[in-house]
Write an enzyme that holds these catalytic residues in place. Structure first.
Site, PDB file in Angstrom:
ATOM      1  N   HIS A 147       3.670 -13.159 -48.849  1.00 63.73           N
ATOM      2  CA  HIS A 147       2.589 -12.399 -48.352  1.00 63.73           C
ATOM      3  C   HIS A 147       1.450 -13.154 -47.781  1.00 63.73           C
ATOM      4  O   HIS A 147       1.476 -14.257 -47.467  1.00 63.73           O
ATOM      5  CB  HIS A 147       1.883 -12.062 -49.912  1.00 63.73           C
ATOM      6  CG  HIS A 147       2.631 -10.823 -50.674  1.00 63.73           C
ATOM      7  ND1 HIS A 147       3.771 -11.100 -51.130  1.00 63.73           N
ATOM      8  CD2 HIS A 147       2.357  -9.398 -50.604  1.00 63.73           C
ATOM      9  CE1 HIS A 147       4.189  -9.902 -51.791  1.00 63.73           C
ATOM     10  NE2 HIS A 147       3.374  -8.773 -51.313  1.00 63.73           N
ATOM     11  N   ARG A 157      -8.339  -3.762 -48.865  1.00 68.14           N
ATOM     12  CA  ARG A 157      -7.219  -3.378 -47.783  1.00 68.14           C
ATOM     13  C   ARG A 157      -6.341  -2.149 -48.265  1.00 68.14           C
ATOM     14  O   ARG A 157      -6.083  -1.333 -47.258  1.00 68.14           O
ATOM     15  CB  ARG A 157      -6.422  -4.509 -47.505  1.00 68.14           C
ATOM     16  CG  ARG A 157      -7.142  -5.722 -46.999  1.00 68.14           C
ATOM     17  CD  ARG A 157      -5.972  -6.944 -46.794  1.00 68.14           C
ATOM     18  NE  ARG A 157      -6.958  -8.108 -46.174  1.00 68.14           N
ATOM     19  CZ  ARG A 157      -7.700  -8.943 -46.758  1.00 68.14           C
ATOM     20  NH1 ARG A 157      -7.922  -8.514 -47.827  1.00 68.14           N
ATOM     21  NH2 ARG A 157      -8.258  -9.945 -46.437  1.00 68.14           N
ATOM     22  N   LYS A 203      -3.720 -13.316 -50.643  1.00 75.44           N
ATOM     23  CA  LYS A 203      -3.104 -12.711 -52.020  1.00 75.44           C
ATOM     24  C   LYS A 203      -3.496 -13.737 -53.151  1.00 75.44           C
ATOM     25  O   LYS A 203      -3.218 -15.009 -52.802  1.00 75.44           O
ATOM     26  CB  LYS A 203      -1.701 -12.516 -51.728  1.00 75.44           C
ATOM     27  CG  LYS A 203      -1.318 -11.906 -53.208  1.00 75.44           C
ATOM     28  CD  LYS A 203       0.225 -11.169 -52.919  1.00 75.44           C
ATOM     29  CE  LYS A 203       0.999 -10.579 -54.141  1.00 75.44           C
ATOM     30  NZ  LYS A 203      -0.187  -9.655 -54.694  1.00 75.44           N
TER      31      LYS A 203
END
Length: 245
Positions: free
Chosen positions: A134, A14, A138
């Site tokens: 997050h 990403r 993650k």
């Protein structure tokens, strides 16, 4: 002036995709290699000025060895390194300039500086808590940014991260110890990254918060770090050096 040539490791991720998008609009940089899992790193980085690693900490040894071999500056944006991997990075820094940043965002690095100043001004009477959020994918927790914030607070108060940071709470924990620093990690959705440092005192509370709405902030900061590190002598650097904080 020629643009800085970047070998991007982790181009398929990403952040890697965001960096490639930002680089297209930056005339001062050019990505000469897009390395993904399984690619030969020493060969890929030969035509670059700087190696930008946003892949995975497991690749640290291979990347560091390649940078030493090819004498390439290294910018690291991965987090969650093991003690052995941190040793690999330290070894590379003896031969080439290495910039390690748990977070490339200019705003987050301003948060680091503000957190230190607030901790110095408010003193030990304020309780300290860190909350980070997050996206659900993650893998490491807490985030590297949250760990850095904890290290800053511990440094100001002369505390030990391993002894005084508490990761979440459950059950009958008793009264909160004065020297405790609370750390809380939240995961969900597609949150790019939120970090809050809470200073809770008697009758008042100060909160310092940084929210990233997209990975563009990280990508732009990464390119700024890449431009800055060119020509620097061997050693370990941070985004604080880039910003002159």
């Amino acid at each position: 002036m020629k643009p800085v040539r970047i070998a991007l490791i982790g181009a398929g991720g990403r952040l890697g995709q965001a960096i490639m998008g930002a680089a297209k609009n930056d005339p001062d940089v050019v990505i000469t290699a897009e390395c993904k899992r399984g690619d030969a790193i020493p060969t890929a980085i030969q035509a670059s000025d700087t190696v930008l690693d946003v892949s995975h900490p497991d690749a640290a040894r291979q990347i560091c060895e390649a940078c030493i071999q090819e004498r390439k500056a290294l910018v690291i944006g991965t987090t969650g390194h093991s003690p052995e991997q941190r040793q690999n990075i330290a070894m590379a820094a003896r031969a080439v300039p290495v910039l390690a940043a748990p977070n490339f965002s200019v705003g987050v690095n301003a948060l680091y500086a503000l957190t230190r100043k607030a901790a110095e001004l408010l003193g030990v009477s304020f309780d300290l808590e860190i909350v980070e959020m997050h996206h659900r994918l993650k893998k490491d927790a807490p985030s590297g940014t949250a760990k850095q914030l904890a290290e800053i607070l511990c440094d100001v108060r002369s505390l030990d991260v391993n002894e005084h940071v508490t990761y979440g709470r459950q059950g009958n924990t008793g009264a909160r110890p004065t020297q405790e620093i609370g750390m809380h990690a939240i995961r969900g959705g597609d949150i790019a990254g939120d970090h809050t440092v809470i200073f809770a005192g008697a009758g008042e509370r100060l909160e310092l918060t940084h929210r990233a709405s997209s990975r563009d902030a990280f990508a732009l900061g990464a390119l700024r770090a890449v431009r800055w590190i060119v020509g620097k002598p061997p050693g370990v650097y941070s985004m604080q050096d880039v910003l002159g904080v």
